[in-house]
Design a protein around this motif. Structure first.
Motif, short mmCIF file in Angstrom:
data_model
loop_
_atom_site.label_atom_id
_atom_site.label_comp_id
_atom_site.label_asym_id
_atom_site.label_seq_id
_atom_site.Cartn_x
_atom_site.Cartn_y
_atom_site.Cartn_z
N TYR A 219 0.69 -0.91 -0.44
CA TYR A 219 -0.07 0.26 -0.22
C TYR A 219 1.12 0.88 -0.27
O TYR A 219 0.87 1.99 -0.81
CB TYR A 219 -0.94 0.19 1.25
N GLY A 220 1.78 1.36 1.05
CA GLY A 220 2.67 2.60 0.79
C GLY A 220 3.75 2.76 0.04
O GLY A 220 4.20 3.61 -0.29
N GLY A 221 3.49 1.76 -0.62
CA GLY A 221 4.81 1.89 -2.99
C GLY A 221 3.98 2.50 -3.19
O GLY A 221 4.50 2.69 -4.60
N VAL A 222 2.37 2.67 -3.31
CA VAL A 222 1.63 3.06 -4.46
C VAL A 222 1.34 4.57 -3.52
O VAL A 222 0.14 5.51 -4.90
CB VAL A 222 0.29 2.13 -4.81
N HIS A 223 0.71 4.59 -2.18
CA HIS A 223 -0.17 6.15 -1.89
C HIS A 223 0.70 6.41 -1.05
O HIS A 223 2.33 6.48 -0.46
CB HIS A 223 -0.68 5.37 -0.98
N GLY A 224 0.85 8.11 -0.76
CA GLY A 224 1.43 8.74 -0.11
C GLY A 224 1.44 8.06 1.39
O GLY A 224 1.23 7.33 1.65
N ARG A 225 2.05 9.35 1.77
CA ARG A 225 2.70 9.61 3.76
C ARG A 225 1.56 9.63 4.32
O ARG A 225 1.12 8.52 4.95
CB ARG A 225 3.78 10.49 4.33
N ASP A 226 0.78 10.60 3.84
CA ASP A 226 -0.01 10.46 5.11
C ASP A 226 -1.43 9.35 4.72
O ASP A 226 -1.72 9.24 5.78
CB ASP A 226 -0.88 12.03 5.07
N ASP A 227 -2.01 9.23 4.05
CA ASP A 227 -2.69 8.00 3.74
C ASP A 227 -2.04 6.67 3.83
O ASP A 227 -3.01 5.62 4.67
CB ASP A 227 -2.90 7.67 1.81
N THR A 228 -0.80 6.55 3.79
CA THR A 228 -0.67 4.85 4.24
C THR A 228 -0.62 5.08 6.28
O THR A 228 -0.64 3.91 6.26
CB THR A 228 1.23 5.28 3.87
N ALA A 229 -0.13 6.58 6.40
CA ALA A 229 -0.01 6.17 8.15
C ALA A 229 -1.42 6.45 8.04
O ALA A 229 -1.53 4.98 9.50
CB ALA A 229 0.44 7.16 8.46
N ALA A 230 -3.08 6.88 7.80
CA ALA A 230 -4.17 6.65 8.01
C ALA A 230 -3.68 4.65 7.80
O ALA A 230 -4.93 4.24 9.21
CB ALA A 230 -4.74 7.34 7.34
N GLU A 231 -3.75 4.09 6.92
CA GLU A 231 -4.03 3.03 6.59
C GLU A 231 -3.45 2.44 7.52
O GLU A 231 -4.27 1.16 8.60
CB GLU A 231 -3.80 2.45 5.25
N GLU A 232 -1.73 2.55 7.69
CA GLU A 232 -1.61 1.45 9.12
C GLU A 232 -2.38 1.91 10.75
O GLU A 232 -2.20 0.75 11.43
CB GLU A 232 -0.08 1.86 9.44
N ASP A 233 -2.74 3.17 10.96
CA ASP A 233 -3.72 3.21 12.33
C ASP A 233 -4.46 2.35 12.18
O ASP A 233 -4.66 1.93 12.99
CB ASP A 233 -4.40 5.41 12.46
N ARG A 234 -5.74 2.39 11.30
CA ARG A 234 -6.33 1.61 10.46
C ARG A 234 -6.17 0.35 11.41
O ARG A 234 -6.92 -0.67 12.00
CB ARG A 234 -7.42 1.84 9.49
N ALA A 235 -4.52 -0.49 10.30
CA ALA A 235 -4.63 -1.81 10.79
C ALA A 235 -3.79 -2.09 12.28
O ALA A 235 -4.89 -3.10 12.71
CB ALA A 235 -3.47 -2.44 9.73
N LEU A 236 -3.51 -1.34 12.78
CA LEU A 236 -3.01 -1.37 14.10
C LEU A 236 -4.19 -1.92 15.00
O LEU A 236 -4.63 -2.15 16.27
CB LEU A 236 -2.30 -0.09 14.49
N ALA A 237 -5.01 -0.86 14.86
CA ALA A 237 -6.68 -0.02 15.32
C ALA A 237 -7.15 -1.67 16.01
O ALA A 237 -8.38 -3.04 16.95
CB ALA A 237 -7.54 0.01 15.41
N LYS A 238 -6.82 -3.08 14.79
CA LYS A 238 -7.64 -3.75 15.13
C LYS A 238 -6.64 -5.14 15.12
O LYS A 238 -7.01 -6.20 15.89
CB LYS A 238 -7.83 -4.35 13.32
N ARG A 239 -5.47 -5.04 15.31
CA ARG A 239 -4.22 -5.86 15.84
C ARG A 239 -4.30 -5.91 17.44
O ARG A 239 -3.95 -6.64 18.19
CB ARG A 239 -3.49 -5.84 15.09
N TYR A 240 -3.88 -4.20 17.94
CA TYR A 240 -4.12 -4.11 19.10
C TYR A 240 -5.10 -4.92 20.39
O TYR A 240 -6.31 -5.30 19.51
CB TYR A 240 -4.27 -2.75 19.54
N GLY A 241 -4.49 -5.99 20.56
CA GLY A 241 -5.85 -6.49 21.96
C GLY A 241 -6.23 -8.06 21.35
O GLY A 241 -7.46 -8.55 21.24
N SER A 242 -5.96 -8.22 19.69
CA SER A 242 -6.21 -9.24 18.73
C SER A 242 -5.33 -10.57 19.73
O SER A 242 -4.64 -10.26 20.66
CB SER A 242 -5.43 -8.93 17.61
N PRO A 243 -5.93 -11.58 19.72
CA PRO A 243 -5.92 -13.13 20.20
C PRO A 243 -3.56 -12.84 20.34
O PRO A 243 -3.50 -13.94 21.38
CB PRO A 243 -6.40 -13.93 19.39
N GLU A 244 -3.37 -12.32 18.74
CA GLU A 244 -1.87 -13.01 18.71
C GLU A 244 -1.47 -12.08 19.18
O GLU A 244 -0.61 -12.63 20.25
CB GLU A 244 -1.84 -12.90 17.57
#
Length: 258
Positions: A219-244
């Protein structure tokens, strides 16, 4: 047999085994590889895939029989496509690029034509010190393929890509490591074990996190810095507290308490 498949834990190794044809891609080999990649992507027991080759040559590229058929005016579909397994010689790069998990490639010998242009679609290109890489397209009156007009400039820059393609010179692994095309160079005898070791290290991570990490890098290879950071935040929100995540933190705390 054109393709060997072997699993060791969460690592799936696919080995091109068309040695008598220098591992050149015909429709059967492309279909076999496409089907194997699709199956490995579906298999939740597989976390990392590795592509390797049997024999002294990694791949001589597209089988000459395909060019003969196309030269007869039968059209691209006659030689380069097959409905079996959904694969095709000209589109095998899509099966590699769309693989949702980390996929590494071990280049143990000469790579020619599409044996080179398929490589940027892997997540890591590891080469034996004696491996060589050739792009002879223009010498044959052809041009580059498999989206390499997009991948090569991003990996090594426009000028180096033009030099390599335009001169049709064969380059060694160490040069391409300096250029940023090859990820790492290993001694010939150590290549497969070293790549497998890297794959095992990756496979220790939870599969869901591995998939997200790869997706975000793409994703970061084709999108800008801010869009990539926002996408990372969305993914992290799902990963925090996950069983893993919880299991990993608890394991760290348990080790510290001892």
């Amino acid at each position: 047999m054109t393709l060997r498949i072997k699993s060791a834990g969460a690592v799936r190794t696919l080995t091109l085994d068309r040695v008598e044809k220098r591992n050149a891609f015909d429709v059967a080999l492309a279909d076999a590889l496409a089907a194997a990649l699709e199956e490995a992507d579906r298999d939740e027991g597989v976390s990392v895939a590795v592509l390797a080759s049997e024999g002294p040559v990694f791949s001589a590229g597209a089988d000459l029989s395909l060019f003969v058929e196309m030269g007869k005016g039968h059209g691209a579909d006659s030689g380069k496509r097959s409905n079996a397994g959904g694969g095709s010689v000209g589109n095998i790069w899509r099966n590699i690029a769309d693989f949702s998990k980390p996929i590494l490639v071990a280049v143990q010998g000469p790579a020619v034509g599409m044996g080179v242009t398929m490589l940027p679609h892997f997540d890591g290109i590891y080469a034996a010190r004696s491996a060589t890489f050739a792009l002879p397209f223009v010498r044959l009156g052809l041009i580059q393929e498999l989206a390499s007009s997009w991948t090569l400039p991003r990996l090594i820059g426009h000028a180096r890509a033009m030099e390599w393609i335009g001169s049709a010179r064969t380059l060694d692994a160490e040069t391409l490591e300096r250029w940023g095309f090859v990820t790492r160079v290993f001694e010939d005898a150590e290549l497969l074990d070293s790549v497998h070791g890297l794959a095992v290290d990756m496979a220790r991570a939870p599969l869901a996190a591995l998939r997200d990490a790869k997706r975000l890098l793409r994703y970061g290879g084709v999108h800008g810095r801010d869009d990539t950071a926002a996408e990372e935040d969305r993914a992290l929100a799902k990963r925090y507290g996950s069983p893993e995540n919880v299991a990993a933190v608890q394991a760290i705390l348990s080790r510290r308490s001892k």
